[in-house]
Design an enzyme around this catalytic site. Structure first.
Site, PDB file in Angstrom:
ATOM      1  N   ARG A 110       0.872  -1.254  -0.066  1.00 47.11           N
ATOM      2  CA  ARG A 110      -0.045  -0.037   0.155  1.00 47.11           C
ATOM      3  C   ARG A 110       0.928   1.376  -0.097  1.00 47.11           C
ATOM      4  NH1 ARG A 110      -2.820   3.157   4.491  1.00 47.11           N
ATOM      5  NH2 ARG A 110      -3.900   4.537   3.476  1.00 47.11           N
ATOM      6  N   HIS A 155      -2.374  11.041   0.712  1.00 42.43           N
ATOM      7  CA  HIS A 155      -2.256  10.814   2.010  1.00 42.43           C
ATOM      8  C   HIS A 155      -1.801  11.974   2.925  1.00 42.43           C
ATOM      9  CE1 HIS A 155      -0.814   7.037   5.051  1.00 42.43           C
ATOM     10  NE2 HIS A 155      -0.443   8.362   5.750  1.00 42.43           N
ATOM     11  N   ASN A 200      -6.605   8.807   2.520  1.00 37.93           N
ATOM     12  CA  ASN A 200      -5.967   8.116   3.827  1.00 37.93           C
ATOM     13  C   ASN A 200      -6.505   9.121   5.167  1.00 37.93           C
ATOM     14  OD1 ASN A 200      -4.212   6.450   5.390  1.00 37.93           O
ATOM     15  ND2 ASN A 200      -3.633   8.258   6.073  1.00 37.93           N
ATOM     16  N   GLU A 201      -7.514   8.552   5.942  1.00 39.57           N
ATOM     17  CA  GLU A 201      -7.485   9.321   7.078  1.00 39.57           C
ATOM     18  C   GLU A 201      -8.089  10.465   7.061  1.00 39.57           C
ATOM     19  OE1 GLU A 201      -5.038   6.607  10.310  1.00 39.57           O
ATOM     20  OE2 GLU A 201      -4.370   8.542   9.872  1.00 39.57           O
ATOM     21  N   ASN A 341      -7.745   1.733   9.413  1.00 39.88           N
ATOM     22  CA  ASN A 341      -6.773   2.046  10.061  1.00 39.88           C
ATOM     23  C   ASN A 341      -6.974   1.850  11.653  1.00 39.88           C
ATOM     24  OD1 ASN A 341      -5.399   2.378   7.535  1.00 39.88           O
ATOM     25  ND2 ASN A 341      -4.771   4.569   8.083  1.00 39.88           N
ATOM     26  N   TYR A 343      -5.275   1.012  15.423  1.00 37.07           N
ATOM     27  CA  TYR A 343      -3.911   1.274  16.644  1.00 37.07           C
ATOM     28  C   TYR A 343      -4.348   1.032  17.754  1.00 37.07           C
ATOM     29  CZ  TYR A 343      -1.127   2.717  12.621  1.00 37.07           C
ATOM     30  OH  TYR A 343      -0.556   3.013  11.341  1.00 37.07           O
ATOM     31  N   GLU A 416      -3.813  -0.233   7.974  1.00 38.28           N
ATOM     32  CA  GLU A 416      -2.689   0.137   8.672  1.00 38.28           C
ATOM     33  C   GLU A 416      -2.828  -0.568  10.202  1.00 38.28           C
ATOM     34  OE1 GLU A 416      -1.511   4.125   9.300  1.00 38.28           O
ATOM     35  OE2 GLU A 416      -1.959   4.563   7.247  1.00 38.28           O
ATOM     36  N   GLU A 472       7.854  10.125  10.533  1.00 36.22           N
ATOM     37  CA  GLU A 472       6.256  10.125  11.259  1.00 36.22           C
ATOM     38  C   GLU A 472       5.853  11.754  11.701  1.00 36.22           C
ATOM     39  OE1 GLU A 472       4.384   7.852  11.719  1.00 36.22           O
ATOM     40  OE2 GLU A 472       5.706   6.122  11.006  1.00 36.22           O
ATOM     41  N   TRP A 473       5.431  12.264  10.733  1.00 40.22           N
ATOM     42  CA  TRP A 473       4.671  13.663  10.758  1.00 40.22           C
ATOM     43  C   TRP A 473       5.350  14.663  11.903  1.00 40.22           C
ATOM     44  CZ3 TRP A 473       2.798  13.708   6.380  1.00 40.22           C
ATOM     45  CH2 TRP A 473       2.215  12.509   5.921  1.00 40.22           C
TER      46      TRP A 473
END
Length: 516
Positions: A110, A155, A200-201, A341, A343, A416, A472-473
């Site tokens: 992906r 994304h 995405n999100e 996604n 977590y 994810e 990571e952002w």
């Protein structure tokens, strides 16, 4: 005569040998299907990534500025002062990274397409052929390795030109731009891409970009964050409305021009949190429903049912945008699958009928549903080095079953799921590579997923976040989610324990296919 007798005996021996092999393979197939793996033979096991977090190649080969290029180059926005100019250099090293995928044994990957690499100035400029060529080579490379591309159109990234020209997601004009971009991607890559997602999100993007202001364009009100402009009470819903209609516009293009000939499917990826009421009171249980409505159902209900959740309409009234009859017609295009996604999980406390301290979820525009990881002094799951991540495997089964029931068992992909670790100066390479906590996390969440599948949830794939440690952002390079360690000074990739474990997990769940 003796010669023919010898030949006959040899033939009989060969026949018996083949028969034994067939019986042996059949028994493996039956055993795996009935006792071990609930996943179908077409199930996708993969890893997930995004263009800004992976590619690097900042402004290379005709790429234009995007919102994250602009945001990360301003001091103070990223924890370690870094940016994605190089990231993992996936743009140049993708062949090496494909070999890592082959080593793990994934059958899908992906990734997202960099919008500004295809259209540096949106629809106001030319198509960048170098960007088209790159993704053509990338997709062909994946297919050559036996790996199916699973593609997101965006994304979190958007050409900076569209932000500067009309305010990106706050303007209906963005729907025209997104449709134009989607059309180019379907036309250029759709003959080989069979799984598309529009966003995405988008729920995360709307909240972090326009309520808390920690994502570009950093809009918020003073009670929610420290921004120079914005309106946290209104702008998230305007942006979300335009994202939902942009999704509908892209799906309509795919349905009418490409899907029949190309034979693919199209969906959307939503960030999901599982919520438990902090008590057994009716107030807290109702607050859980509001929390879901204001976070996940906010996007899925309009796309699937053609209307916003009733809980949102009751609280927000006219502050929540409405769909015109023409827009409702566009929404009928819907989707083919839901990307999940997942977590983490939280407790929810009612703030509508009870007093709450200020915090996540407590405001009117969040449904008066306070979110916390602690109940009676105990965490909902094992804490991690990340202040937002708690290990609660049951949440995977619960969220999948909730989506199954609410949305008529629309096909689902876990797009994810993964375990992040904050790196400290004292962390040794040995500790980073021996990531047993990540293995425990993935194993427990996948076990929870199998329970949902055995209960009838139509789940068709699982993608681990992520193949590589990456940008990571807001945390920059201080948090690692990869199955492979990346030394960011040299970009050297090194296999972690989790990569070996995932390879064995995939192999075990595919054992029944080894004798086709």
């Amino acid at each position: 005569m003796e010669f023919w007798l010898m030949m006959c005996n040899a033939f009989l021996l060969l026949t018996v040998f083949v028969s034994v092999l067939t019986v042996s393979c059949t028994s493996v197939s039956l055993e795996e299907n009935s006792d071990s793996s609930p996943f179908s033979s077409s199930f996708l096991f993969g890893t997930a990534s995004s263009s800004y977090q992976y590619e690097g190649a900042y402004m290379s080969d005709g790429k234009g500025l995007n919102n994250w290029d602009n945001f990360t180059h301003k001091p103070g926005n990223i924890l370690d002062g870094s940016n994605g100019d190089v990231a993992t250099d996936h743009y140049h090293r993708y062949l090496e990274d494909m070999d890592l995928m082959v080593d793990i044994g994934v059958n899908s990957y992906r990734f997202s397409i960099s919008w500004s690499r295809i259209l540096p100035n949106g629809r106001f400029g030319n198509v960048n052929q170098a960007g088209i060529n790159h993704y053509n080579m990338f997709i062909d490379g994946l297919l050559h390795k036996g790996i199916q591309p699973f593609v997101s159109l965006t994304h979190f990234d958007i050409p900076q030109e569209l932000e500067d020209k009309y305010g990106s997601w706050l303007s209906p004009e963005v729907q025209v731009d997104f449709k134009y971009f989607a059309d180019i991607c379907f036309r250029s890559f759709g003959n080989r891409v069979k799984h598309w997602t529009t966003f995405n999100e988008p729920n995360v993007a709307a909240i972090r970009s326009y309520r808390t202001g920690i994502f570009p364009p950093a809009h918020c009100s003073s009670s929610f964050g420290n921004c120079s402009n914005g309106d946290s009470e209104r702008e998230p819903f305007i942006a979300a409305h335009n994202m939902i209609l942009s999704h509908a516009a892209a799906v309509d293009v795919y349905r009418t021009k490409y899907q029949k000939e190309q034979g693919g499917r199209i969906g959307i990826v939503i960030n999901t949190l599982w919520y438990e009421p902090i008590s057994n009171s009716m107030e807290d249980k109702l607050a859980v429903e509001r929390a879901r409505a204001f976070y996940m159902n906010w996007f899925l209900d309009p796309i699937i049912f053609g209307k916003y959740p009733s809980e949102m309409r009751e609280i927000l009234g006219d502050d929540l945008p409405s769909f015109s009859s023409n827009e409702l017609q566009k929404l009928k295009s819907g989707l083919d699958f839901i990307g999940i996604n997942h977590y983490n999980s939280f407790y929810i406390k009612d703030c509508m009928f009870s007093s709450c301290k200020q915090g996540p979820g407590a405001s009117k525009t969040e449904g008066f549903a306070f979110r916390t990881a602690v109940r009676d002094g105990h965490f909902i799951g094992e804490p991690t080095s990340l202040d937002w991540l708690y290990v609660y495997p049951k949440g995977m089964e619960q969220i999948v079953m909730y989506i199954k029931e609410r949305y008529n068992n629309t096909p689902m992909f876990i797009t994810e799921n993964g375990y992040g670790e904050k790196e400290s100066h004292n962390t040794t390479m040995e500790v980073l590579l021996n990531d047993a906590k990540r293995v425990e996390y993935m194993n427990s969440y996948l076990e929870s997923l199998t329970i949902a599948v055995r209960k009838g949830a139509d789940v068709r794939g699982y993608f681990a976040w992520s193949l590589l440690d990456n940008f990571e952002w807001m945390d920059g390079y201080t948090v690692r989610f990869g199955l492979y360690h990346v030394e960011f000074s040299t970009l050297k990739r090194t296999q972690k324990l989790s990569a070996t474990w995932y390879r064995d997990y995939i192999s075990n769940h595919r054992a029944h296919r080894s004798c086709i």
